[in-house]
Design a protein around this motif. Structure first.
Motif, mmCIF file in Angstrom:
data_model
loop_
_atom_site.group_PDB
_atom_site.id
_atom_site.type_symbol
_atom_site.label_atom_id
_atom_site.label_comp_id
_atom_site.label_asym_id
_atom_site.label_seq_id
_atom_site.Cartn_x
_atom_site.Cartn_y
_atom_site.Cartn_z
ATOM 1 N N ILE A 170 0.836 -1.207 0.000
ATOM 2 C CA ILE A 170 0.000 0.000 0.000
ATOM 3 C C ILE A 170 0.868 1.254 0.000
ATOM 4 C CG2 ILE A 170 -1.664 1.340 1.350
ATOM 5 C CD1 ILE A 170 -2.867 -1.304 2.286
ATOM 6 N N ALA A 171 1.944 1.238 0.795
ATOM 7 C CA ALA A 171 2.844 2.393 0.851
ATOM 8 C C ALA A 171 3.510 2.630 -0.503
ATOM 9 C CB ALA A 171 3.898 2.172 1.933
ATOM 10 N N ILE A 172 3.971 1.561 -1.152
ATOM 11 C CA ILE A 172 4.595 1.683 -2.471
ATOM 12 C C ILE A 172 3.592 2.214 -3.481
ATOM 13 C CG2 ILE A 172 5.567 0.386 -4.410
ATOM 14 C CD1 ILE A 172 7.540 0.802 -2.181
ATOM 15 N N GLN A 173 2.344 1.695 -3.399
ATOM 16 C CA GLN A 173 1.299 2.137 -4.323
ATOM 17 C C GLN A 173 1.013 3.636 -4.167
ATOM 18 O OE1 GLN A 173 -0.506 0.254 -6.821
ATOM 19 N NE2 GLN A 173 -0.820 2.407 -7.295
ATOM 20 N N MET A 174 0.926 4.109 -2.932
ATOM 21 C CA MET A 174 0.659 5.523 -2.676
ATOM 22 C C MET A 174 1.816 6.398 -3.164
ATOM 23 S SD MET A 174 -1.022 5.241 1.139
ATOM 24 C CE MET A 174 -1.108 7.030 1.334
ATOM 25 N N LEU A 175 3.042 5.929 -2.967
ATOM 26 C CA LEU A 175 4.215 6.680 -3.410
ATOM 27 C C LEU A 175 4.250 6.786 -4.934
ATOM 28 C CD1 LEU A 175 6.915 8.073 -2.812
ATOM 29 C CD2 LEU A 175 7.994 5.802 -2.831
ATOM 30 N N VAL A 176 4.000 5.662 -5.612
ATOM 31 C CA VAL A 176 4.005 5.662 -7.078
ATOM 32 C C VAL A 176 2.905 6.573 -7.612
ATOM 33 C CG1 VAL A 176 3.589 4.239 -9.126
ATOM 34 C CG2 VAL A 176 5.050 3.382 -7.284
ATOM 35 N N ASP A 177 1.727 6.522 -6.988
ATOM 36 C CA ASP A 177 0.610 7.368 -7.410
ATOM 37 C C ASP A 177 0.969 8.854 -7.280
ATOM 38 O OD1 ASP A 177 -2.552 7.296 -7.922
ATOM 39 O OD2 ASP A 177 -2.132 8.886 -6.459
ATOM 40 N N LYS A 178 1.578 9.210 -6.161
ATOM 41 C CA LYS A 178 1.964 10.604 -5.925
ATOM 42 C C LYS A 178 3.003 11.068 -6.935
ATOM 43 C CE LYS A 178 3.542 13.704 -2.246
ATOM 44 N NZ LYS A 178 3.921 13.802 -0.801
ATOM 45 N N LEU A 179 3.997 10.228 -7.208
ATOM 46 C CA LEU A 179 5.046 10.589 -8.160
ATOM 47 C C LEU A 179 4.503 10.752 -9.576
ATOM 48 C CD1 LEU A 179 7.975 8.287 -6.932
ATOM 49 C CD2 LEU A 179 7.745 10.765 -6.618
ATOM 50 N N LEU B 92 -1.682 6.349 -14.440
ATOM 51 C CA LEU B 92 -1.850 5.919 -13.049
ATOM 52 C C LEU B 92 -2.277 4.457 -12.968
ATOM 53 C CD1 LEU B 92 -3.725 9.009 -11.562
ATOM 54 C CD2 LEU B 92 -1.330 8.395 -11.218
ATOM 55 N N SER B 93 -3.243 4.081 -13.816
ATOM 56 C CA SER B 93 -3.738 2.708 -13.807
ATOM 57 C C SER B 93 -2.666 1.728 -14.264
ATOM 58 C CB SER B 93 -4.974 2.591 -14.708
ATOM 59 O OG SER B 93 -5.979 3.465 -14.283
ATOM 60 N N ILE B 94 -1.888 2.142 -15.259
ATOM 61 C CA ILE B 94 -0.825 1.268 -15.754
ATOM 62 C C ILE B 94 0.236 1.063 -14.680
ATOM 63 C CG2 ILE B 94 1.051 1.085 -17.426
ATOM 64 C CD1 ILE B 94 -0.771 2.536 -19.432
ATOM 65 N N SER B 95 0.611 2.152 -13.991
ATOM 66 C CA SER B 95 1.610 2.027 -12.927
ATOM 67 C C SER B 95 1.072 1.174 -11.781
ATOM 68 C CB SER B 95 2.009 3.406 -12.408
ATOM 69 O OG SER B 95 0.910 4.078 -11.818
ATOM 70 N N SER B 96 -0.225 1.303 -11.471
ATOM 71 C CA SER B 96 -0.839 0.470 -10.433
ATOM 72 C C SER B 96 -0.815 -0.998 -10.831
ATOM 73 C CB SER B 96 -2.281 0.921 -10.180
ATOM 74 O OG SER B 96 -2.324 2.225 -9.661
ATOM 75 N N ALA B 97 -1.049 -1.247 -12.123
ATOM 76 C CA ALA B 97 -1.024 -2.626 -12.620
ATOM 77 C C ALA B 97 0.372 -3.224 -12.488
ATOM 78 C CB ALA B 97 -1.480 -2.667 -14.071
ATOM 79 N N ILE B 98 1.390 -2.425 -12.785
ATOM 80 C CA ILE B 98 2.772 -2.909 -12.678
ATOM 81 C C ILE B 98 3.118 -3.215 -11.221
ATOM 82 C CG2 ILE B 98 5.198 -2.266 -12.963
ATOM 83 C CD1 ILE B 98 4.335 -0.624 -15.404
ATOM 84 N N VAL B 99 2.741 -2.292 -10.315
ATOM 85 C CA VAL B 99 2.983 -2.524 -8.886
ATOM 86 C C VAL B 99 2.239 -3.762 -8.411
ATOM 87 C CG1 VAL B 99 2.621 -1.596 -6.566
ATOM 88 C CG2 VAL B 99 3.456 -0.105 -8.374
#
Length: 226
Positions: free
Chosen positions: A124-133, A206-213
């Motif tokens: 969850i922390a990694i997901q939030m960080l990636v989303d913010k970036l 955002l969705s693509i980065s979430s999918a990768i994570v």
């Protein structure tokens, strides 16, 4: 071998198809199973039997034969039920029973809830960080594009919740194919909606980065339980 308290269904399966099951790959583990099958004698299931652990065991022989066993492991004996023909067998061997208890408990310790919770918080922390970036890099606003975008996002969220409830109720959550399909629906539907409504704002990034994570987290999860 996998834990299953439901006597009406069988959860163990071929390697890679069931999440969290223990594979008996070492020679010592295979010898335990060989001793168990050799010492089993026909018996009748007694409702008064006292057992400490219950496991489903999927056995594949070199010639292709497959048997499904339900094991009721006690302190002094093991009851085996052939799931396909409902035949019952008993093994009265304290040492063998203890060995199987140790084997099962070792698997439970490896699949502990504390480790899973730590992993979940980390994801969850990694997901939030990636989303913010991603939002900062491509200047993506948090608000919905329009009312249609909002309705589509919430509709797919409700559908995902309903699907998850059905999977849990049916006991399908342990099966790799089911979980993989469920995650694919979540990820691709999110990418499609964000691309359809917000491709000018690069919302689908955002969705693509979430999918990768999510994919990397799933791979990490399988390494953790293997």
């Amino acid at each position: 071998m996998i834990y299953n308290s439901d006597e009406e269904i069988f959860k163990a399966g071929r390697p890679g198809w069931v999440i969290g099951q223990q594979l008996m790959e070492q020679s010592s583990e295979k010898e335990l199973l060989q001793q168990l099958l050799q010492q089993a004698t026909m018996t009748h299931m007694n409702e008064d039997i006292r057992f400490r652990l219950q496991r489903d065991v999927w056995v594949e022989f070199e010639k292709g034969q497959i048997i499904k066993l339900k094991m009721f492991i006690g302190e002094e004996y093991i009851i085996i039920v052939d799931y396909n023909n409902k035949s019952s067998y008993k093994v009265e061997n304290k040492d063998l029973a203890k060995a199987y208890i140790d084997l099962a408990l070792n698997d439970d310790a490896k699949f502990g809830m504390s480790g899973l919770l730590v992993m979940l918080v980390f994801i969850i922390a990694i997901q939030m960080l990636v989303d913010k970036l991603m939002r900062k890099k491509f200047n993506i606003p948090k608000e919905y594009v329009n009312s249609g975008h909002r309705r589509a996002v919430w509709a797919i969220k409700m559908l995902n919740i309903i699907m998850l409830l059905v999977i849990v109720i049916k006991g399908w959550i342990l099966f790799t194919v089911i979980i993989g399909g469920y995650l694919a629906v979540i990820l691709f539907s999110s990418i499609f909606i964000d691309y359809y409504y917000g491709r000018e704002e690069k919302r689908h990034y955002l969705s693509i980065s979430s999918a990768i994570v999510g994919l990397l987290s799933l791979i990490l999860f399988f390494f953790y339980i293997s």
